[in-house]
Design a protein around this motif. Structure first.
Motif, PDB file in Angstrom:
ATOM      1  N   THR A   5       0.811  -1.219   0.000  1.00 40.14           N
ATOM      2  CA  THR A   5       0.000   0.000   0.000  1.00 40.14           C
ATOM      3  C   THR A   5       0.846   1.272   0.000  1.00 40.14           C
ATOM      4  N   THR A   6       2.172   1.137   0.116  1.00 40.35           N
ATOM      5  CA  THR A   6       3.042   2.315   0.150  1.00 40.35           C
ATOM      6  C   THR A   6       4.003   2.283  -1.029  1.00 40.35           C
ATOM      7  N   SER A  12      -0.044   2.086  -9.232  1.00 42.57           N
ATOM      8  CA  SER A  12      -1.288   2.152  -8.471  1.00 42.57           C
ATOM      9  C   SER A  12      -2.432   1.417  -9.166  1.00 42.57           C
ATOM     10  N   PRO A  62      -3.022  -1.464  -4.344  1.00 40.92           N
ATOM     11  CA  PRO A  62      -3.854  -0.401  -3.753  1.00 40.92           C
ATOM     12  C   PRO A  62      -3.014   0.615  -2.982  1.00 40.92           C
ATOM     13  N   GLU A 105      -1.740   3.716  -1.121  1.00 44.64           N
ATOM     14  CA  GLU A 105      -2.381   4.747  -0.302  1.00 44.64           C
ATOM     15  C   GLU A 105      -1.417   5.863   0.067  1.00 44.64           C
ATOM     16  N   GLU A 106      -0.176   5.486   0.427  1.00 42.78           N
ATOM     17  CA  GLU A 106       0.815   6.465   0.856  1.00 42.78           C
ATOM     18  C   GLU A 106       1.973   6.516  -0.135  1.00 42.78           C
ATOM     19  N   GLU A 143      -5.213  12.471  -4.466  1.00 43.16           N
ATOM     20  CA  GLU A 143      -5.388  11.032  -4.698  1.00 43.16           C
ATOM     21  C   GLU A 143      -4.745  10.165  -3.638  1.00 43.16           C
ATOM     22  N   PHE A 144      -3.596  10.613  -3.107  1.00 39.89           N
ATOM     23  CA  PHE A 144      -2.834   9.804  -2.163  1.00 39.89           C
ATOM     24  C   PHE A 144      -2.387  10.661  -0.984  1.00 39.89           C
ATOM     25  N   ASP A 145      -1.959   9.978   0.075  1.00 39.53           N
ATOM     26  CA  ASP A 145      -1.271  10.645   1.170  1.00 39.53           C
ATOM     27  C   ASP A 145       0.195  10.754   0.742  1.00 39.53           C
TER      28      ASP A 145
END
Length: 330
Positions: free
Chosen positions: A133-134, A152, A156, A158-159, A180-182
């Motif tokens: 996720t990162t 992506s 999935p 996220e960061e 869209e993302f952190d």
């Protein structure tokens, strides 16, 4: 019968990321099965202009479709400062394999960006942990965007952590993806401790070592595209499971080229080519730990696969400029 002219905006619009990833995966599989032809890249060296031309032809039979084409591309490092032009310019000629009719002429620069990101996504899908996720990226140039867009699609994310020496480039990257993302700026080590890392720098002295990555990080080594370029330390490469796109290209000008020619790294240290993973001849990641590295030099079959996607999508959408390049009434 007309030829379709597609500029960079057309290519960007119609090289839909998911489609290109699928086509590039098909191309890797076709190459491994022997259903592709890809002569060696040829060079015209122009030292008087501090540049060169490269021709990259290929044909591939992906089963449900086949395609052929050639990319004419250059590297002129003085272009930005002296001529207000990009360092790399590319033109793709996409042809019908049955008749040799030139179906399309399209911008090869945007095409290269898209297929390079797609190759990293294919490798990430086979080599990264399932729950990644990162994402970290070292180098915030144009390719960093394509890397994130493509990766992506298969994980999935996220960061996102971006590392670069240029604060303005970092700021542009963060601004582009903040909704869209952190996404945040960080050190090389912070980027490298993400689940997936892409390195997209032109360095010749490695900037990423064993302590800069996590125990389960998958690394897409993208930046090395010429002899002497080298982003990852030898110690990191020797500890990792290495997958390459093509043995000849990677040992000549990929991430492994320096330690390979110095004898630090040998064929025994290379797990296999990405096509072998695609067809199931070599294993993909099976565990939740261990560093993996994909050495991506960029293959002509990727360009042809991406051009196929762009052409089919553009024709379906009625895009581009139709013109009579060849008089078919003769």
């Amino acid at each position: 019968m007309n030829t379709l002219l597609l500029d960079s905006d057309d290519v960007d619009e119609h090289a839909r990321t998911a489609d290109v990833i699928g086509a590039v995966e098909d191309a890797f599989g076709a190459y491994e099965r022997g259903d592709a032809q890809m002569p060696a890249k040829s060079y015209i060296d122009l030292p008087q202009y501090n540049g060169d031309f490269r021709s990259m032809p290929a044909y591939l039979d992906a089963g449900e479709w086949d395609a052929a084409g050639v990319k004419w591309v250059n590297v002129h490092p003085d272009n930005p400062a002296d001529h207000d032009l990009p360092t790399v310019l590319g033109t793709m000629i996409y042809s019908d394999p049955e008749t040799a009719f030139p179906l399309a002429i399209m911008d090869g620069t945007a095409l290269t960006m898209k297929r390079t990101g797609a190759a990293a996504a294919v490798a990430t899908d086979y080599l990264a942990v399932e729950d990644a996720t990162t994402f970290g990226v070292v180098g915030a140039g144009a390719q960093s965007y394509t890397q994130l867009d493509a990766i992506s699609e298969v994980r999935p994310i996220e960061e996102v952590v971006v590392s670069d020496l240029d604060d303005e480039r970092i700021e542009r990257f963060v601004d582009a993806y903040d909704d869209e993302f952190d996404v945040r700026a960080g050190s090389i080590s912070e980027a490298g401790h993400c689940d997936v890392l892409s390195t997209v720098t032109p360095v010749r002295d490695p900037v990423v070592g064993p302590d800069d990555v996590g125990e389960r990080t998958h690394v897409n080594a993208i930046g090395a595209d010429a002899e002497g370029k080298h982003e990852l330390s030898d110690d990191l490469l020797l500890e990792a499971t290495i997958v390459i796109d093509d043995h000849k290209q990677c040992t000549h000008s990929g991430e492994v080229n320096v330690p390979y020619h110095e004898g630090t790294l040998s064929d025994d240290d290379i797990h296999g080519e990405i096509g072998e993973l695609v067809v199931g001849a070599k294993s993909a990641r099976t565990g939740d730990t261990g560093v993996t590295v994909f050495d991506s030099t960029g293959l002509a079959i990727q360009d042809v696969a991406a051009a196929h996607v762009v052409y089919e999508n553009a024709r379906a959408d009625g895009s581009g400029y139709d013109f009579g390049l060849i008089d078919t009434d003769r």
